[in-house]
Design an enzyme around this catalytic site. Sequence first.
Site, PDB file in Angstrom:
ATOM      1  N   HIS A   1      47.714  80.184  62.370  1.00  0.00           N
ATOM      2  CA  HIS A   1      46.406  80.834  62.325  1.00  0.00           C
ATOM      3  C   HIS A   1      45.291  79.815  62.136  1.00  0.00           C
ATOM      4  O   HIS A   1      45.536  78.654  61.786  1.00  0.00           O
ATOM      5  CB  HIS A   1      46.347  81.854  61.181  1.00  0.00           C
ATOM      6  CG  HIS A   1      46.528  81.242  59.828  1.00  0.00           C
ATOM      7  ND1 HIS A   1      47.769  81.070  59.248  1.00  0.00           N
ATOM      8  CD2 HIS A   1      45.649  80.738  58.919  1.00  0.00           C
ATOM      9  CE1 HIS A   1      47.651  80.511  58.059  1.00  0.00           C
ATOM     10  NE2 HIS A   1      46.350  80.292  57.831  1.00  0.00           N
TER      11      HIS A   1
ATOM     12  N   ARG B   1      48.864  71.500  58.195  1.00  0.00           N
ATOM     13  CA  ARG B   1      47.943  71.380  59.323  1.00  0.00           C
ATOM     14  C   ARG B   1      48.701  70.954  60.570  1.00  0.00           C
ATOM     15  O   ARG B   1      49.484  70.008  60.547  1.00  0.00           O
ATOM     16  CB  ARG B   1      46.837  70.355  59.038  1.00  0.00           C
ATOM     17  CG  ARG B   1      45.867  70.765  57.964  1.00  0.00           C
ATOM     18  CD  ARG B   1      44.631  69.857  57.973  1.00  0.00           C
ATOM     19  NE  ARG B   1      43.924  69.988  56.714  1.00  0.00           N
ATOM     20  CZ  ARG B   1      44.018  69.137  55.698  1.00  0.00           C
ATOM     21  NH1 ARG B   1      44.787  68.076  55.814  1.00  0.00           N
ATOM     22  NH2 ARG B   1      43.347  69.338  54.589  1.00  0.00           N
TER      23      ARG B   1
END
Length: 323
Positions: free
Chosen positions: A177, A197
């Site tokens: 997301h 990340r």
Amino acid sequence: MYPLIFEPILTPLVWGGEKIAQYKGISTSKNNIGESWEISGVEGKESVVADGPLAGKTISQLIKTYKGQLVGEHVYANTGDQFPLLLKFIDAHRDLSIQVHPNDELAARLQPGSHGKTEMWYVIDAEPGAKLYSGLAKSITPEELAAQAADGSITGSLACFPVHPGDVFYLPAGRIHAICGGCFIAEIQQTSDITYRIYDYGRMGLDGKPRQLHLEQAKLAVDYKVYPEYRTHYEPVQDDEVELVNCPHFTTSVLDLTLPYAKDLSELDSFLTVMCLEGSGSLEVDGESVDIRQGETVLIPAETDDICFIPDETLKLLTSHIR
């Protein structure tokens, strides 16, 4: 005990802006505020009571003292002295990184003693054209995920949604997301600060160095299944409670009020958090009153028997507890 308000933890981030201070009606010397942590039990970033007889106490200190009276007996039995939810306001002035969070099992394996992160978003405001990413739009493999992160094409594999105020997204651990620029969001999540990340647009952090990526961990964490729907659908109702998310980690509802609304908490056996999204009013808690306004968050102890939400004119709230 009485309702508790904590000092917000304001966090400058490379993608942050100026909306949080304006929204909360506070002044700050910090720039690029990306997040306001409203209630946090994250170690090293624990919320501190703002005023009253308990001012200066951390939330963990309170739980150690009051245990189930504060959080609920079944909650304390499961989560101990750490408050189990992290509540935030998020101002995405620019796009956040493409990221994923682990589930409890993977978090404990990769970072012993840690919890996973399941979360939800409630869109408070959105600029024209604002969007976010939630979930995969097409099937990819872990190797394709890494390759697309390397060449910057990863967004082409993600489900992208234009957003408007009132939109809700539930993000179980493992769902890839990203919040994009122009979104102002309330977030409720498990108490965890683990983010893997995947892609960060090649930008520098506030320290002038590239922000760290976590591709190997992310490859293990991502849920590679493609789902038919990622947006949470609900029917708004005025002057009543509307449940948005009900999962093992939290249950969250929205109240959009123009009239007083009473709720019996005597059988809940959980704390109740109240985030004020719009307007102002008061909370009548076991006969005592506390004011609340836009941008404030209040923790209602589990020993509370009843609460009445009283708008001045209008009052929009998010409430969360653990079943």
